[in-house]
Design a protein around this motif. Structure first.
Motif, PDB file in Angstrom:
ATOM      1  N   HIS A  34      88.504 -60.752 -26.106  1.00  0.00           N
ATOM      2  CA  HIS A  34      87.921 -59.672 -25.307  1.00  0.00           C
ATOM      3  C   HIS A  34      86.717 -60.197 -24.519  1.00  0.00           C
ATOM      4  O   HIS A  34      86.575 -59.939 -23.315  1.00  0.00           O
ATOM      5  CB  HIS A  34      87.492 -58.554 -26.269  1.00  0.00           C
ATOM      6  N   LYS A  35      85.893 -60.971 -25.206  1.00  0.00           N
ATOM      7  CA  LYS A  35      84.695 -61.521 -24.563  1.00  0.00           C
ATOM      8  C   LYS A  35      85.104 -62.478 -23.435  1.00  0.00           C
ATOM      9  O   LYS A  35      84.477 -62.497 -22.361  1.00  0.00           O
ATOM     10  CB  LYS A  35      83.859 -62.276 -25.608  1.00  0.00           C
ATOM     11  N   GLY A  36      86.146 -63.249 -23.675  1.00  0.00           N
ATOM     12  CA  GLY A  36      86.624 -64.188 -22.648  1.00  0.00           C
ATOM     13  C   GLY A  36      86.998 -63.450 -21.374  1.00  0.00           C
ATOM     14  O   GLY A  36      86.662 -63.883 -20.265  1.00  0.00           O
ATOM     15  N   VAL A  37      87.677 -62.328 -21.519  1.00  0.00           N
ATOM     16  CA  VAL A  37      88.089 -61.550 -20.338  1.00  0.00           C
ATOM     17  C   VAL A  37      86.860 -60.920 -19.673  1.00  0.00           C
ATOM     18  O   VAL A  37      86.753 -60.896 -18.430  1.00  0.00           O
ATOM     19  CB  VAL A  37      89.154 -60.496 -20.725  1.00  0.00           C
ATOM     20  N   GLU A  38      85.934 -60.432 -20.480  1.00  0.00           N
ATOM     21  CA  GLU A  38      84.707 -59.847 -19.904  1.00  0.00           C
ATOM     22  C   GLU A  38      83.923 -60.903 -19.131  1.00  0.00           C
ATOM     23  O   GLU A  38      83.319 -60.611 -18.095  1.00  0.00           O
ATOM     24  CB  GLU A  38      83.828 -59.225 -21.009  1.00  0.00           C
ATOM     25  N   THR A  39      83.940 -62.140 -19.633  1.00  0.00           N
ATOM     26  CA  THR A  39      83.248 -63.226 -18.923  1.00  0.00           C
ATOM     27  C   THR A  39      83.912 -63.461 -17.568  1.00  0.00           C
ATOM     28  O   THR A  39      83.236 -63.589 -16.538  1.00  0.00           O
ATOM     29  CB  THR A  39      83.278 -64.523 -19.778  1.00  0.00           C
ATOM     30  N   VAL A  45      86.341 -63.111 -11.420  1.00  0.00           N
ATOM     31  CA  VAL A  45      87.734 -63.550 -11.434  1.00  0.00           C
ATOM     32  C   VAL A  45      88.664 -62.393 -11.803  1.00  0.00           C
ATOM     33  O   VAL A  45      89.739 -62.243 -11.232  1.00  0.00           O
ATOM     34  CB  VAL A  45      87.920 -64.722 -12.449  1.00  0.00           C
ATOM     35  N   ALA A  46      88.211 -61.590 -12.772  1.00  0.00           N
ATOM     36  CA  ALA A  46      89.042 -60.466 -13.234  1.00  0.00           C
ATOM     37  C   ALA A  46      88.528 -59.172 -12.603  1.00  0.00           C
ATOM     38  O   ALA A  46      88.300 -58.166 -13.275  1.00  0.00           O
ATOM     39  CB  ALA A  46      89.011 -60.378 -14.759  1.00  0.00           C
ATOM     40  N   ASP A  47      88.400 -59.210 -11.294  1.00  0.00           N
ATOM     41  CA  ASP A  47      87.806 -58.082 -10.574  1.00  0.00           C
ATOM     42  C   ASP A  47      88.700 -56.838 -10.587  1.00  0.00           C
ATOM     43  O   ASP A  47      88.253 -55.746 -10.225  1.00  0.00           O
ATOM     44  CB  ASP A  47      87.521 -58.519  -9.130  1.00  0.00           C
ATOM     45  N   PHE A  48      89.967 -56.995 -11.017  1.00  0.00           N
ATOM     46  CA  PHE A  48      90.831 -55.806 -11.098  1.00  0.00           C
ATOM     47  C   PHE A  48      90.211 -54.771 -12.035  1.00  0.00           C
ATOM     48  O   PHE A  48      90.465 -53.570 -11.899  1.00  0.00           O
ATOM     49  CB  PHE A  48      92.247 -56.186 -11.575  1.00  0.00           C
ATOM     50  N   MET A  49      89.369 -55.243 -12.972  1.00  0.00           N
ATOM     51  CA  MET A  49      88.753 -54.313 -13.915  1.00  0.00           C
ATOM     52  C   MET A  49      87.690 -53.429 -13.249  1.00  0.00           C
ATOM     53  O   MET A  49      87.291 -52.407 -13.801  1.00  0.00           O
ATOM     54  CB  MET A  49      88.129 -55.094 -15.079  1.00  0.00           C
ATOM     55  N   ASN A  50      87.238 -53.839 -12.094  1.00  0.00           N
ATOM     56  CA  ASN A  50      86.216 -53.034 -11.412  1.00  0.00           C
ATOM     57  C   ASN A  50      86.814 -52.040 -10.422  1.00  0.00           C
ATOM     58  O   ASN A  50      86.090 -51.239  -9.832  1.00  0.00           O
ATOM     59  CB  ASN A  50      85.227 -53.972 -10.700  1.00  0.00           C
ATOM     60  N   LEU A  51      88.136 -52.095 -10.243  1.00  0.00           N
ATOM     61  CA  LEU A  51      88.750 -51.243  -9.220  1.00  0.00           C
ATOM     62  C   LEU A  51      88.667 -49.745  -9.519  1.00  0.00           C
ATOM     63  O   LEU A  51      88.458 -48.953  -8.591  1.00  0.00           O
ATOM     64  CB  LEU A  51      90.206 -51.670  -8.994  1.00  0.00           C
ATOM     65  N   PRO A  52      88.829 -49.308 -10.785  1.00  0.00           N
ATOM     66  CA  PRO A  52      88.775 -47.860 -11.016  1.00  0.00           C
ATOM     67  C   PRO A  52      87.449 -47.230 -10.577  1.00  0.00           C
ATOM     68  O   PRO A  52      87.400 -46.042 -10.270  1.00  0.00           O
ATOM     69  CB  PRO A  52      88.949 -47.745 -12.536  1.00  0.00           C
ATOM     70  N   ARG A 236      89.135 -47.073 -22.846  1.00  0.00           N
ATOM     71  CA  ARG A 236      89.750 -47.200 -24.178  1.00  0.00           C
ATOM     72  C   ARG A 236      89.771 -48.649 -24.637  1.00  0.00           C
ATOM     73  O   ARG A 236      89.675 -48.947 -25.823  1.00  0.00           O
ATOM     74  CB  ARG A 236      91.204 -46.690 -24.144  1.00  0.00           C
ATOM     75  N   CYS A 237      89.921 -49.537 -23.655  1.00  0.00           N
ATOM     76  CA  CYS A 237      90.045 -50.965 -23.988  1.00  0.00           C
ATOM     77  C   CYS A 237      88.686 -51.666 -23.988  1.00  0.00           C
ATOM     78  O   CYS A 237      88.631 -52.902 -24.065  1.00  0.00           O
ATOM     79  CB  CYS A 237      91.005 -51.643 -23.024  1.00  0.00           C
ATOM     80  N   ALA A 238      87.612 -50.876 -23.925  1.00  0.00           N
ATOM     81  CA  ALA A 238      86.280 -51.497 -23.988  1.00  0.00           C
ATOM     82  C   ALA A 238      85.989 -51.965 -25.407  1.00  0.00           C
ATOM     83  O   ALA A 238      85.079 -52.754 -25.645  1.00  0.00           O
ATOM     84  CB  ALA A 238      85.222 -50.509 -23.520  1.00  0.00           C
ATOM     85  N   THR A 239      86.746 -51.489 -26.362  1.00  0.00           N
ATOM     86  CA  THR A 239      86.477 -51.827 -27.761  1.00  0.00           C
ATOM     87  C   THR A 239      87.063 -53.181 -28.157  1.00  0.00           C
ATOM     88  O   THR A 239      88.143 -53.563 -27.704  1.00  0.00           O
ATOM     89  CB  THR A 239      87.021 -50.735 -28.706  1.00  0.00           C
ATOM     90  N   THR A 240      86.335 -53.868 -29.040  1.00  0.00           N
ATOM     91  CA  THR A 240      86.848 -55.133 -29.588  1.00  0.00           C
ATOM     92  C   THR A 240      87.603 -54.880 -30.899  1.00  0.00           C
ATOM     93  O   THR A 240      88.050 -55.822 -31.547  1.00  0.00           O
ATOM     94  CB  THR A 240      85.708 -56.131 -29.842  1.00  0.00           C
ATOM     95  N   ASP A 241      87.706 -53.609 -31.272  1.00  0.00           N
ATOM     96  CA  ASP A 241      88.501 -53.246 -32.459  1.00  0.00           C
ATOM     97  C   ASP A 241      89.972 -53.234 -32.026  1.00  0.00           C
ATOM     98  O   ASP A 241      90.425 -52.297 -31.358  1.00  0.00           O
ATOM     99  CB  ASP A 241      88.050 -51.861 -32.949  1.00  0.00           C
ATOM    100  N   THR A 407      97.824 -58.619 -20.100  1.00  0.00           N
ATOM    101  CA  THR A 407      98.122 -59.929 -19.517  1.00  0.00           C
ATOM    102  C   THR A 407      96.877 -60.812 -19.525  1.00  0.00           C
ATOM    103  O   THR A 407      96.943 -62.003 -19.864  1.00  0.00           O
ATOM    104  CB  THR A 407      98.649 -59.743 -18.074  1.00  0.00           C
ATOM    105  N   ALA A 408      95.751 -60.219 -19.156  1.00  0.00           N
ATOM    106  CA  ALA A 408      94.498 -60.995 -19.149  1.00  0.00           C
ATOM    107  C   ALA A 408      94.152 -61.450 -20.573  1.00  0.00           C
ATOM    108  O   ALA A 408      93.751 -62.601 -20.792  1.00  0.00           O
ATOM    109  CB  ALA A 408      93.369 -60.153 -18.560  1.00  0.00           C
ATOM    110  N   TYR A 409      94.326 -60.560 -21.561  1.00  0.00           N
ATOM    111  CA  TYR A 409      94.054 -60.948 -22.963  1.00  0.00           C
ATOM    112  C   TYR A 409      95.004 -62.066 -23.393  1.00  0.00           C
ATOM    113  O   TYR A 409      94.589 -63.039 -24.027  1.00  0.00           O
ATOM    114  CB  TYR A 409      94.255 -59.753 -23.910  1.00  0.00           C
ATOM    115  N   ALA A 410      96.283 -61.905 -23.042  1.00  0.00           N
ATOM    116  CA  ALA A 410      97.266 -62.925 -23.438  1.00  0.00           C
ATOM    117  C   ALA A 410      96.917 -64.274 -22.810  1.00  0.00           C
ATOM    118  O   ALA A 410      97.135 -65.328 -23.423  1.00  0.00           O
ATOM    119  CB  ALA A 410      98.677 -62.484 -23.055  1.00  0.00           C
TER     120      ALA A 410
END
Ligand code: PA5
Length: 461
Positions: A34-39, A45-52, A236-241, A407-410
């Motif tokens: 999770h941290k890797g994707v947040e980085t 690089v993972a700017d799709f997360m900022n689109l909403p 919902r996916c902000a959690t590391t649980d 996909t980003a997590y994988a």
């Protein structure tokens, strides 16, 4: 609300399923993933997360669609890969009976939408020849602004519009990177409006930019709701649980099933016609992001495969049941299909017909999905079921964000860059070399060094 039942993925339900120990391990590792994707997100690089939350970008699409309302009978997307599959998936999902070309309603000011995602001259000719160009809008979509297939289509469409004596700026809109690529300066030169794909959003992650939102808005789809749904999933996916993170669950299960259990194929099988092209969108996302040659020399990534329920019960399911046990089948089940039909009670004396009467088609679809999941589990075939309330803009936005995040997590789990596609480069370079594009001399030399067709291993002309 989207839920996931992954009971049939676990060793308690299927042979060679994910064990409790493996789940605990994945659970423990997920915070790092999770941290890797947040980085990557913070690095742009993972700017799709900022689109909403990118309201100005959404507004570009809404404003253009507002100005275009009533002006066009047909809108034609020229694009390929991520520039086409997202809009196709949205149209099919959210434009009712959207997979039927007759669906759009020009009378309400919304054009018919066609996506030219290939360069087959038969299709291009068939579509272009039946257009009234004075009532047509071409949406040229390319992140790089230089893809050979899309540029060729553009040159052909441009010539037709120019030859018809029409003003180019009235019949084209570009969707491209804000600064780089050939389309952006061309937009200035031709006075063509241009909408943005943010620099940190690659083709297959771009459906929530004007790549998807512009055609969707033109069709009258509620694009704001699409982004609301995506934003809700992001939250919902902000959690590391891991047990509370739907994208994490999918990414982890697909990954573990591949690398630990030899389940190297991930089938996405919606039981809903509107999601038929969603599966194709997922295939590109997963394949191009994760099928990679890693720095340590290992080739990794599971292979995605689209299917459709109930249709494929009479086709691929035979292989899922009795072929190699190398697959995970991910079903998408829809609770409310929006409309339903009661199967009439008649011919009750005929065994094959009598039991059907009184059930609805939606019920039949749901029962068949559950029956197939159960049958696969009984046969030791891993499967999971994603349930969504209904196929509306909010639900589809959530589903898209869930699979993008998965996909980003994988990518983190496999140890690959999920945002590049070096594997498609050499074929492009060879094509450039064969077309004589300047700068492709090195590729030409490599091409010339390839083994020539050997008469011993060729047959026919
Ligand atoms: O996901 C990707 O990056 C690719 O599939 C691209 O979408 C595809 O190659 C088209 O590229 P472009 O949008 O630059 O024309």
């Amino acid at each position: 609300m989207i839920s996931i039942d992954f009971t049939n993925m676990m060793a308690s339900a299927v042979d060679n399923g994910v064990t409790d120990e493996e789940w605990e391990e994945a659970y423990g590792a997920f915070a790092t993933v999770h941290k890797g994707v947040e980085t990557l997100r913070s690095e742009g690089v993972a700017d799709f997360m900022n689109l909403p939350r990118n309201a100005p970008l959404l507004q570009q699409a809404i404003d253009f669609a507002g100005r275009a309302r009533g002006r066009y009978d047909d809108a034609i997307i020229l694009g390929i890969g991520g520039s086409a599959l997202g809009p196709i998936a949205l149209k099919t999902a959210l434009c009712r009976s959207g997979w039927n070309e007759l669906s759009s309603d020009a009378r309400s000011g919304h054009p018919r939408l066609h996506v030219l995602d290939n360069i087959d001259p038969v299709t291009i000719t068939a579509v272009l020849d039946r257009l009234a160009l004075e009532r047509t809008l071409f949406i040229v979509t390319s992140k790089s602004g230089g893809t050979a297939e899309t540029m060729s289509q553009f040159l052909i469409a441009h010539e037709r519009v120019a030859n018809a004596g029409l003003k180019i700026a009235d019949h084209f809109v570009f969707v491209t990177d804000p600064t780089t690529g050939a389309l952006r300066p061309l937009a200035g030169e031709l006075g063509v409006p241009a909408l943005d794909i943010p620099p940190g959003v690659g083709g297959r992650y771009s459906v929530l930019t004007p790549v998807g939102t512009l055609p969707a808005a033109l069709l009258g789809i509620n694009v704001a709701d699409l982004l609301v749904g995506a934003g809700e999933m992001l939250d919902r996916c902000a959690t590391t649980d891991l047990s509370q993170n739907p994208a994490g669950i999918i990414g982890s299960l697909f990954y573990m099933s591949d690398v630990r259990h030899g389940r190297v194929v991930d089938v996405l099988m919606p039981y809903a016609d509107p999601l038929r092209d969603f599966a194709a969108w997922f295939v590109q996302l997963w394949a191009e992001s994760l099928g990679k040659h890693r720095d340590d020399g290992k080739s990794v990534g599971s292979t995605p495969l689209p299917a459709l329920g109930a249709t494929d019960q009479h086709s691929q399911v035979q292989s899922f049941m009795e072929g190699p046990a190398n697959k995970v089948i991910a079903f998408i089940a829809v609770k409310d299909h929006g409309s339903d039909i009661v199967i009439p009670s008649a011919f009750e004396h005929v065994t094959e017909l009598g039991y059907l009467g009184g059930h609805t088609l939606g019920e039949l679809l749901d029962i068949e999905q559950r029956a197939t999941a159960g049958a696969l589990a009984k046969r030791g075939r891993s499967n999971l079921t994603i349930r969504m309330e209904k196929v509306d803009a909010r639900g589809v936005g959530a589903l898209m964000m869930m699979f993008e995040l998965a996909t980003a997590y994988a990518g983190q789990m496999y140890g690959v860059n999920a945002f590049n596609q070096p594997g498609v480069e050499l074929g492009k370079q060879f094509a450039y070399a064969l077309l004589g594009r300047p700068g492709a001399e090195a590729a030409k030399a490599q091409w010339d060094a390839l083994p020539k067709p050997d008469p011993r291993w060729s047959q026919g002309d």
